[in-house]
Scaffold this active site. Structure first.
Site, PDB file in Angstrom:
ATOM      1  N   ASP A 172       5.005   9.907  40.384  1.00  0.00           N
ATOM      2  CA  ASP A 172       6.140   9.111  39.929  1.00  0.00           C
ATOM      3  C   ASP A 172       7.073   8.853  41.102  1.00  0.00           C
ATOM      4  O   ASP A 172       7.519   9.791  41.766  1.00  0.00           O
ATOM      5  CB  ASP A 172       6.861   9.871  38.808  1.00  0.00           C
ATOM      6  CG  ASP A 172       8.102   9.147  38.298  1.00  0.00           C
ATOM      7  OD1 ASP A 172       8.239   7.950  38.577  1.00  0.00           O
ATOM      8  OD2 ASP A 172       8.918   9.790  37.615  1.00  0.00           O
ATOM      9  N   ASP A 223      10.668   6.922  41.945  1.00  0.00           N
ATOM     10  CA  ASP A 223      11.831   6.289  41.338  1.00  0.00           C
ATOM     11  C   ASP A 223      12.874   6.019  42.408  1.00  0.00           C
ATOM     12  O   ASP A 223      13.046   6.812  43.338  1.00  0.00           O
ATOM     13  CB  ASP A 223      12.415   7.183  40.241  1.00  0.00           C
ATOM     14  CG  ASP A 223      13.396   6.437  39.356  1.00  0.00           C
ATOM     15  OD1 ASP A 223      14.565   6.299  39.775  1.00  0.00           O
ATOM     16  OD2 ASP A 223      13.001   5.979  38.274  1.00  0.00           O
ATOM     17  N   ASP A 232       8.398  12.205  42.823  1.00  0.00           N
ATOM     18  CA  ASP A 232       9.213  13.097  42.012  1.00  0.00           C
ATOM     19  C   ASP A 232       8.443  14.400  41.838  1.00  0.00           C
ATOM     20  O   ASP A 232       7.461  14.469  41.091  1.00  0.00           O
ATOM     21  CB  ASP A 232       9.490  12.438  40.658  1.00  0.00           C
ATOM     22  CG  ASP A 232      10.576  13.166  39.871  1.00  0.00           C
ATOM     23  OD1 ASP A 232      10.845  14.339  40.198  1.00  0.00           O
ATOM     24  OD2 ASP A 232      11.139  12.577  38.939  1.00  0.00           O
TER      25      ASP A 232
END
Length: 423
Positions: free
Chosen positions: A110, A112, A318
């Site tokens: 992930d 972000d 992440d």
């Protein structure tokens, strides 16, 4: 950072009385969900689903046996946020995690935009350009290259918000535990990289002399080895980084070198002398894969530069997401409650120039005018249109969910507040 499964800021858990902004978003989402066909996850009958309705708290531990069942549910409930489990369970709808009987999990990475340096000062478009670059690097430098996954095993997804997910589905990874997945994160994020392993020291006898008693005294020096061109992984990356470092030192003034490599504290004359020396011996150094021609001070400077360069080649994924083998993640095809954009599968080729404000806007949004009151002046490029937005204004309907969801604007004109549900 992974999407949190909690009410949006300003919402009251369990409160069904929505403000004007959320009522507008609810209307737009309802139209979308009445017309869409869900993208069913891999082996979806083994997946847990979770949803956050507008103005309510998370509802999870749900399972669906068909695409029609999921469509009917989402069209009737109109969730603001929709998720599914990266894990496969024997009994995905059991309310107690231990009772679900874990069978395996996708490998998830992930990225972000909240990890980006200076993200608070960036526009949404600027954030998405930068995080797209990070995702491209993750795919090309690590997933496809170092880790050897094929493009049909890596499923890239725009999160609908400010980032991207990479879902890896391969029989080799489904049963990996938390520890093994954390090791992959450490590798990608350059956590614990040992430069003495990359550039090992080798002793050599610089000189020797015999004592009067017949014993020999040796003067032993050490020099560092350079990974060969055939090496892979971080050894290959650091060989390339070292070549760039040598080029910088050979071509730049000491002030520039210290700015780029903050760990270097050597005097300007020392760096200037090293620059001259490197230009003479750099080619031979890489042909022999050895720093034997450099002084110990010069080798120490290169190692300090390497320590500064290594983290810049890492990927800021992440870290808590990948090791979590019971994670819920955004459901592809659903809408993101804080942008109104569609969570979208994309190919690696599409990722190269992917712009969510051009490609993730749902087709059901029209260009009919919607009154909004801007919270701050801004420009917005969306669906090929450049909008200059100030104060009370009208925008195409397709821009309104993004502006309202991101809290850039409020629905309606402040000067015309009324009890009407919609404009």
């Amino acid at each position: 950072m992974a999407d949190r499964m909690e009410p949006a800021k300003g919402e009251t858990p369990g409160d069904t009385l929505l403000d004007a902004n959320n009522r507008f978003l609810f209307k737009m989402f309802r139209r979308y969900y009445r017309s869409f066909r869900p993208e069913m996850p891999d082996r979806f009958t083994r997946k847990e689903f979770g949803f956050i309705p507008f103005g309510k708290t998370m509802q999870r531990h749900m399972a669906f046996t068909s695409q029609d069942d999921l469509k009917i549910f989402m069209a009737s409930k109109v969730p603001a946020h929709s998720y599914y489990s990266t894990s496969y369970y024997r009994y995905p709808s059991k309310p107690v995690m231990e009772d679900k009987e874990w069978m395996g999990a996708e490998l998830i990475f992930d990225l972000d935009a909240d990890h980006l340096a200076g993200a608070d000062e960036m526009t949404y478009a600027e954030m998405m350009v930068q995080i797209r670059k990070e995702m491209i690097a993750l795919c090309d430098d690590y997933l496809f290259s170092d880790l050897g996954f094929s493009e049909d095993q890596v499923h890239i997804c725009f999160s609908g918000g400010r980032g991207y997910h990479a879902h890896i589905r391969s029989n080799d990874i489904f049963t990996l535990g938390t520890h093994e997945r954390r090791e992959l994160v450490d590798y990608i994020s350059c956590t614990g990289l040992n430069l003495d392993w990359v550039f090992p020291e080798k002793p050599y006898v610089a000189s020797a002399r015999e004592r009067g008693d017949g014993t020999t005294v040796s003067n032993v020096h050490t020099y560092r080895l350079i990974p060969s061109e055939e090496e892979g992984g971080w050894k290959r990356k650091m060989r390339r980084a070292l070549a760039e470092i040598c080029k910088d030192i050979g071509e730049s003034d000491p002030k520039t070198i210290k700015k780029k490599y903050p760990s270097v504290k050597s005097s300007n004359p020392t760096l200037a002398k090293m620059s001259d020396h490197l230009r003479k011996c750099e080619k031979d150094m890489f042909q022999r894969n050895s720093m034997a021609d450099l002084t110990s001070t010069e080798q120490e400077i290169l190692m300090k530069c390497a320590a500064d360069a290594a983290p810049l080649m890492s990927s800021e994924v992440d870290k808590p997401v990948t090791p979590d083998i019971k994670r819920l993640i955004r459901l592809p095809g659903s809408l993101h409650g804080k942008t109104g954009l569609r969570v979208s599968h994309i190919t690696r080729q599409q990722l190269t120039d992917y712009d969510p404000l051009q490609y993730a806007v749902p087709d059901v949004y029209t260009d009919d005018p919607v009154k909004v009151t801007m919270r701050k002046d801004m420009d917005l490029d969306i669906l090929g249109e450049h909008l200059v937005l100030k104060g009370e204004t009208e925008v195409p309907e397709y821009a309104a969910p993004f502006l309202i969801g991101r809290k850039y604007a409020d629905w309606g004109w402040a000067s015309e507040r009324s009890g009407r549900l919609f404009g």
